[in-house]
Motif scaffolding. Structure first.
Motif, PDB file in Angstrom:
ATOM      1  N   LEU A 263      44.551   5.897  -6.897  1.00 38.45           N
ATOM      2  CA  LEU A 263      44.246   4.474  -6.726  1.00 38.45           C
ATOM      3  C   LEU A 263      43.562   4.206  -5.393  1.00 38.45           C
ATOM      4  CD1 LEU A 263      47.475   2.759  -8.120  1.00 38.45           C
ATOM      5  CD2 LEU A 263      45.317   3.177  -9.295  1.00 38.45           C
ATOM      6  N   LYS A 264      44.031   4.861  -4.335  1.00 38.38           N
ATOM      7  CA  LYS A 264      43.421   4.648  -3.019  1.00 38.38           C
ATOM      8  C   LYS A 264      42.018   5.249  -2.973  1.00 38.38           C
ATOM      9  CE  LYS A 264      47.137   2.622  -1.544  1.00 38.38           C
ATOM     10  NZ  LYS A 264      47.185   1.155  -1.301  1.00 38.38           N
ATOM     11  N   PHE A 265      41.811   6.361  -3.666  1.00 40.38           N
ATOM     12  CA  PHE A 265      40.461   6.946  -3.738  1.00 40.38           C
ATOM     13  C   PHE A 265      39.518   6.001  -4.469  1.00 40.38           C
ATOM     14  CE2 PHE A 265      37.391   9.467  -6.261  1.00 40.38           C
ATOM     15  CZ  PHE A 265      36.619   9.960  -5.213  1.00 40.38           C
ATOM     16  N   TRP A 266      39.966   5.445  -5.594  1.00 46.59           N
ATOM     17  CA  TRP A 266      39.131   4.488  -6.311  1.00 46.59           C
ATOM     18  C   TRP A 266      38.802   3.293  -5.429  1.00 46.59           C
ATOM     19  CZ3 TRP A 266      42.019   4.220 -11.713  1.00 46.59           C
ATOM     20  CH2 TRP A 266      41.816   5.428 -12.384  1.00 46.59           C
ATOM     21  N   GLN A 267      39.771   2.852  -4.658  1.00 39.73           N
ATOM     22  CA  GLN A 267      39.545   1.728  -3.749  1.00 39.73           C
ATOM     23  C   GLN A 267      38.449   2.045  -2.740  1.00 39.73           C
ATOM     24  OE1 GLN A 267      42.915  -0.791  -1.984  1.00 39.73           O
ATOM     25  NE2 GLN A 267      42.434   0.549  -0.301  1.00 39.73           N
ATOM     26  N   SER A 268      38.415   3.284  -2.254  1.00 36.80           N
ATOM     27  CA  SER A 268      37.395   3.680  -1.276  1.00 36.80           C
ATOM     28  C   SER A 268      35.997   3.668  -1.874  1.00 36.80           C
ATOM     29  CB  SER A 268      37.701   5.081  -0.717  1.00 36.80           C
ATOM     30  OG  SER A 268      37.401   6.096  -1.670  1.00 36.80           O
ATOM     31  N   LYS A 269      35.923   3.738  -3.210  1.00 35.21           N
ATOM     32  CA  LYS A 269      34.635   3.707  -3.903  1.00 35.21           C
ATOM     33  C   LYS A 269      34.213   2.282  -4.248  1.00 35.21           C
ATOM     34  CE  LYS A 269      33.970   8.168  -4.133  1.00 35.21           C
ATOM     35  NZ  LYS A 269      32.828   8.812  -3.429  1.00 35.21           N
ATOM     36  N   ASP A 270      34.946   1.304  -3.702  1.00 30.69           N
ATOM     37  CA  ASP A 270      34.677  -0.113  -3.966  1.00 30.69           C
ATOM     38  C   ASP A 270      34.780  -0.445  -5.448  1.00 30.69           C
ATOM     39  OD1 ASP A 270      34.331  -0.834  -1.301  1.00 30.69           O
ATOM     40  OD2 ASP A 270      32.233  -0.260  -1.314  1.00 30.69           O
ATOM     41  N   VAL A 271      35.698   0.247  -6.124  1.00 33.15           N
ATOM     42  CA  VAL A 271      35.980  -0.051  -7.517  1.00 33.15           C
ATOM     43  C   VAL A 271      37.209  -0.951  -7.558  1.00 33.15           C
ATOM     44  CG1 VAL A 271      36.728   0.913  -9.720  1.00 33.15           C
ATOM     45  CG2 VAL A 271      34.989   2.080  -8.372  1.00 33.15           C
ATOM     46  N   GLY A 272      37.118  -2.063  -8.245  1.00 36.07           N
ATOM     47  CA  GLY A 272      38.275  -2.944  -8.332  1.00 36.07           C
ATOM     48  C   GLY A 272      37.908  -4.402  -8.433  1.00 36.07           C
ATOM     49  N   LEU A 273      37.045  -4.751  -9.378  1.00 38.52           N
ATOM     50  CA  LEU A 273      36.701  -6.160  -9.548  1.00 38.52           C
ATOM     51  C   LEU A 273      37.951  -6.984  -9.833  1.00 38.52           C
ATOM     52  CD1 LEU A 273      33.416  -5.985 -11.676  1.00 38.52           C
ATOM     53  CD2 LEU A 273      33.646  -6.317  -9.220  1.00 38.52           C
ATOM     54  N   TRP A 274      38.979  -6.344 -10.416  1.00 32.33           N
ATOM     55  CA  TRP A 274      40.215  -7.067 -10.714  1.00 32.33           C
ATOM     56  C   TRP A 274      40.994  -7.421  -9.446  1.00 32.33           C
ATOM     57  CZ3 TRP A 274      39.744  -1.784 -11.175  1.00 32.33           C
ATOM     58  CH2 TRP A 274      40.680  -0.991 -10.523  1.00 32.33           C
TER      59      TRP A 274
END
Length: 218
Positions: free
Chosen positions: A49-60
């Motif tokens: 989840l933190k890796f995805w966050q670093s990729k600026d993924v998370g419109l939700w």
């Protein structure tokens, strides 16, 4: 035949770990992870989840709020759950807001007089490891409210019965990526599963972008 009428598909950390272990053949269907396996699985969920966050993924994770800047103060500390500010407006009155322009660190420190007073028109976000601070310019002479659109930090899983902070449409992506990671922990890394995980992540990264990210043909 009638359908269920149910649309929610929320899953706990335990659900994800169990399904990922079945997917990578670390256990059979119906198997119960040990406490150690569950701890490893939850750690990997949070790491993903933190890796995805670093990729600026998370419109939700995009949401709104306010920040009050004290009179004669050039900055305000943002709540700990805010990762970054996407947009800011200076609230002139209950029915009037003025757009502020974001500048970066070097631009802010190049301002010749950072103490100049007036209605804020610029803002700079200082993202440090333990805190996020918003600097404004000019410096307001009265207590000022700024309306913010921001990217919140993904919630950390701290127990196996908690739901995971992702939209339900990314359930399979998380199961696949988690299974690929666990395959290397509980046995030999499965190259087929690893490739499936990379493809699922890439598709998610491409889908979870604001419309403004994509540019038309020249």
């Amino acid at each position: 035949m009638a359908t269920s009428g149910v649309t929610a598909f929320s899953n706990t950390a335990r659900d994800f770990v169990k399904q990922a272990m079945v997917r990578c053949k670390a256990t059979e269907s119906g198997g119960v992870p040990t406490a150690e396996e569950m701890a490893d699985g939850i750690f990997q969920i949070n790491s993903i989840l933190k890796f995805w966050q670093s990729k600026d993924v998370g419109l939700w994770r995009e949401t709104g709020g306010t920040l009050t800047i004290p009179a004669n103060d050039a900055s305000g500390a943002l709540p700990s759950g805010i990762r970054d500010v996407i947009d800011a407006r200076y609230q002139v009155s209950a029915t009037n807001e003025r757009q502020m322009t974001r500048i970066e660190r070097a631009e802010y420190f190049r301002l010749p007089n950072k103490e100049q007073s007036g209605a804020p028109t610029l803002f700079y976000i200082s993202r440090q490891r333990g805190a996020v601070t918003m600097y404004v310019w000019p410096v307001p002479t009265a207590e000022t409210t700024c309306k913010l659109e921001y990217d919140r930090i993904v919630e950390t899983v701290t127990g196996e019965t908690q739901e995971v902070d992702i939209p339900e449409e990314y359930t399979d992506v998380l199961v696949t990526v988690l299974a690929a990671r666990l395959s290397g922990i509980f046995g030999d890394t499965d190259p087929v599963l690893f490739n499936e995980a990379k493809q699922a992540e890439t598709a998610m990264f491409d889908a979870d972008r604001p419309e403004s990210y994509f540019m038309g043909a020249a």
